[in-house]
Enzyme design. Structure first.
Site, mmCIF file in Angstrom:
data_model
loop_
_atom_site.group_PDB
_atom_site.id
_atom_site.type_symbol
_atom_site.label_atom_id
_atom_site.label_comp_id
_atom_site.label_asym_id
_atom_site.label_seq_id
_atom_site.Cartn_x
_atom_site.Cartn_y
_atom_site.Cartn_z
ATOM 1 N N GLU A 84 1.121 -1.088 0.095
ATOM 2 C CA GLU A 84 -0.062 -0.046 -0.082
ATOM 3 C C GLU A 84 0.748 1.314 0.212
ATOM 4 O OE1 GLU A 84 -2.501 -0.081 3.323
ATOM 5 O OE2 GLU A 84 -3.480 1.703 2.703
ATOM 6 N N ARG A 120 4.979 -12.746 9.285
ATOM 7 C CA ARG A 120 5.644 -11.657 9.278
ATOM 8 C C ARG A 120 7.015 -11.792 9.975
ATOM 9 N NH1 ARG A 120 3.615 -6.435 9.404
ATOM 10 N NH2 ARG A 120 1.754 -7.113 8.562
ATOM 11 N N LYS A 170 4.154 0.796 10.438
ATOM 12 C CA LYS A 170 4.292 2.246 9.553
ATOM 13 C C LYS A 170 3.876 3.045 10.468
ATOM 14 C CE LYS A 170 3.273 0.370 4.988
ATOM 15 N NZ LYS A 170 2.302 -0.105 4.085
HETATM 16 P P1 ATP Z 1 1.831 -1.854 8.076
HETATM 17 O O1 ATP Z 1 0.757 -3.070 9.052
HETATM 18 O O2 ATP Z 1 3.120 -1.825 8.933
HETATM 19 O O3 ATP Z 1 1.040 -0.899 7.491
HETATM 20 P P2 ATP Z 1 1.431 -3.629 5.842
HETATM 21 O O4 ATP Z 1 1.240 -4.989 5.866
HETATM 22 O O5 ATP Z 1 -0.059 -2.878 5.839
HETATM 23 O O6 ATP Z 1 2.273 -2.919 6.773
HETATM 24 P P3 ATP Z 1 1.750 -3.386 3.164
HETATM 25 O O7 ATP Z 1 2.238 -2.200 2.221
HETATM 26 O O8 ATP Z 1 0.269 -3.781 2.919
HETATM 27 O O9 ATP Z 1 2.027 -3.011 4.473
HETATM 28 O O10 ATP Z 1 2.651 -4.619 2.581
HETATM 29 C C1 ATP Z 1 2.899 -5.165 1.441
HETATM 30 C C2 ATP Z 1 3.272 -6.482 1.660
HETATM 31 O O11 ATP Z 1 4.335 -6.600 2.541
HETATM 32 C C3 ATP Z 1 2.132 -7.250 2.132
HETATM 33 O O12 ATP Z 1 1.856 -8.658 1.369
HETATM 34 C C4 ATP Z 1 2.605 -7.619 3.369
HETATM 35 O O13 ATP Z 1 1.966 -9.082 3.961
HETATM 36 C C5 ATP Z 1 3.920 -7.694 3.390
HETATM 37 N N1 ATP Z 1 4.614 -7.126 4.855
HETATM 38 C C6 ATP Z 1 4.354 -6.191 5.294
HETATM 39 N N2 ATP Z 1 4.923 -6.252 6.425
HETATM 40 C C7 ATP Z 1 5.696 -7.191 6.689
HETATM 41 C C8 ATP Z 1 6.718 -8.021 7.454
HETATM 42 N N3 ATP Z 1 7.027 -7.422 8.616
HETATM 43 N N4 ATP Z 1 6.968 -9.332 7.215
HETATM 44 C C9 ATP Z 1 7.015 -9.655 6.145
HETATM 45 N N5 ATP Z 1 5.981 -9.265 4.988
HETATM 46 C C10 ATP Z 1 5.511 -8.000 5.356
HETATM 47 MG MG MG Z 2 -1.456 -3.684 4.414
#
Ligand code: ATP
Ligand code: MG
Length: 560
Positions: free
Chosen positions: A34, A261, A271
């Protein structure tokens, strides 16, 4: 090194089974961030996983922005994300997509769900929706609007699109099961009203699809075979499958697979927290080398290959866990070790005068840049002079038990050079050591000193000539948090020593002509990079990583 043997991950087992069963004939994955923040090392795990699977199965991996929530999204993030993925070494070729490209198609699918009586427009307020949903122990209650006619729903949904309703007034919901033990299946929202400008579609839309609805359809539209996401979406998988099923999506449909994760000790990936650290000036910006963002790790000097190596070594698991920071640091050292020259640098100098060394003499020592394989990077001349600098921490006026380096009436060896023996210590009025008076010898003299491990050879320390050197500023970065598993309490958990600046470091003369971005090992001190702002008049280095776990070193400080 990136091909170290490792057991096959459960995801690869699933894919192998799917291919063997003829479920799919190829592999197609995607990385779907995102655009609401900078990528961090957790994202790197997902990037390496998705692009790595595509590479190994000779398939493809799409780059897709999940830009369905315009409130927090921005092109600044889009640009930085693309830059980071490229930097990590992955290539989406011409397959850069945006969920917003599919808004029209997603809207059509929503009308289809209305027509098949699988979706309805609900007028409950957000608070009422929540109250009606029930809890894990109590079933939900059906919305009073659940049984609206198809015609009425279609009309209301079209008017939602036309902007006739305000945020919170109307919601398009899936009609599934208000008694489901899975809360995600209790008539989840598919579309909400949001009157905000989208960074790509502008003001064209005033309704936006929910993540769960947009994700499965985006995957379906792109022909993704394996939709890999983190564990918190496990309970969303029935909804993912439900949407595709109700739309009679053609086979083969994408299969969602969840993995744990990455949680890395001494840092935070959220984030929200990263934004707070930046906005409230706890760090200097998104690329402050203490952050876990890829922009920060790049500036700190980590190579993309070290991050890929780390991701490969930690593998993928089905259960959440915390990874020790040592795994990252070790991958960085293993990656850099064979790639960089080793030089001598003194970060916190004390002057040593070698009294029996004549003032006018410069003794040249030819020293290899890579001692294990001297031919690898060749040799340079080190210059020994009467006055040199050594590291302040290599001298102790009252050496504790187990301290083997220099002290009054003790002897050490200078790296690549002679032995020196300290016979006089000069201090200023505060007791701070300002100068050591020593004498040299070509062989150890064993002058009653107790230095050297097990009382054997004297310890070897690094040094730089006081007459032939270059000055530099060195930033020593350490862990951002002092607690291994931070909860986000920035007042109490931040490590106040996460950045120590050495303003008057001295480097051997061969470092006079280097460029921003070059990496070195400073012997005994760690790996360093010339900062991106490095110039010949402002020489700034960042420590990438120390040579061993410095915290462990503090624990057993007495052993050298
Ligand atoms: P946050 O919860 O910090 O906002 P997010 O998961 O919403 O992070 P996205 O931009 O949606 O962030 O993530 C893009 C991809 O990266 C998704 O497929 C997510 O599952 C993966 N991802 C995000 N954080 C992690 C992590 N700590 N370890 C592994 N994969 C991750
Ligand atoms: Mg997300």
């Amino acid at each position: 090194m990136e091909n170290e043997e490792r057991p096959k991950s459960f995801i690869r087992t699933f894919i192998d089974e799917d291919l063997a069963a003829g479920q799919y004939t190829h592999v197609m994955t995607r990385f779907p961030p995102e655009p609401n923040g900078y990528l961090h090392i957790g994202h790197a795990k997902s990037i390496c996983l998705n692009f790595g699977l595509a590479r190994d199965y000779k398939g493809r991996c799409n780059m897709r922005f999940d830009d369905t929530n315009p409130v927090k999204e921005d092109v600044e993030y889009v640009d930085s994300i693309l830059n980071d993925v490229r930097w990590l070494g992955f290539n989406w070729e011409d397959r850069l997509y945006y969920a917003s490209d599919y808004f029209e198609k997603l809207y059509e699918c929503a009308e289809k769900l209305i027509v098949s009586s699988d979706a309805y427009v609900c007028d409950l307020s957000p608070e009422e929706v929540k109250a009606y949903r029930g809890t894990l122990t109590e079933p939900g209650r059906p919305s009073p609007y659940r049984d609206r006619s198809v015609e009425e729903n279609l009309d209301l949904f079209r008017r939602m699109r036309a902007g006739e309703f305000e945020e919170g007034q109307k919601l398009l919901r899936a009609k599934i099961d208000m008694n489901s033990p899975n809360l995600n299946m209790r008539d989840p929202a598919l579309y909400r009203v949001k009157k905000v400008t989208h960074h790509r579609t502008g003001q064209k839309w005033v309704i936006y699809p929910m993540y769960d609805y947009a994700q499965c359809l985006s995957d379906g539209i792109e022909g993704v075979t394996h939709s890999i996401c983190t564990l918190e979406f496990e309970d969303h998988r029935p909804l993912y499958d439900w949407v595709l099923e109700k739309l009679n999506w053609p086979s083969p449909r994408p299969r969602q697979i969840e993995f744990a994760r990455l949680n890395l000790e001494y840092t935070m990936m959220s984030k929200r927290k990263l934004l707070q650290l930046v906005k409230e000036n706890f760090v200097s910006g998104w690329d402050d080398p203490r952050l876990p963002t890829l922009a920060a790790l790049r500036r700190r000097g980590l190579t993309p290959s070290s991050i890929r190596l780390f991701c490969e070594r930690i593998g993928v698991a089905k259960k959440d866990s915390w990874i020790e920071i040592d795994w990252l640091e070790k991958a960085v050292r293993d990656d850099l070790n064979p790639k960089v020259k080793r030089i001598l640098a003194v970060l916190d100098p004390i002057k040593v005068v070698i009294e029996n060394f004549p003032q006018e003499v410069v003794e040249i020592v030819e020293a290899p840049y890579y001692p294990d394989e001297p031919q690898k990077f060749g040799f340079r001349d080190l210059k020994l002079t009467r006055e040199i600098y050594i590291e302040r921490s290599d001298f102790e006026i009252n050496p504790p038990k187990g301290f083997f380096r220099l002290a009054p009436d003790r002897e050490v060896r200078l790296r690549w050079s002679k032995y020196i023996h300290c016979h006089e210590v000069i201090t200023d009025s505060t007791g701070q050591v300002t100068e050591l008076r020593c004498t040299y010898s070509d062989e150890p003299r064993g002058l009653g000193q107790k230095s050297g491990k097990n009382g054997k050879k004297p310890a070897i320390i690094h040094w730089v000539s006081a007459a032939h050197n270059v000055r530099a500023k060195v930033r020593l970065y350490d862990r951002l948090f002092k607690t291994p598993r931070p909860t986000g309490d920035l007042q109490n958990e931040l490590n106040e020593f996460s950045l120590i600046e050495r303003q008057s470091a001295v480097l051997e003369e061969s470092m006079a002509k280097i460029e921003a971005g070059q990496r070195f090992q400073f012997e005994r001190l760690g790996y360093f990079i010339a900062d991106r702002d490095y110039t010949d008049s402002e020489r700034v280095f960042n420590r990438i990583v120390s040579l061993k776990d410095t915290w462990a070193k503090i624990r057993d400080k007495v052993s050298d």
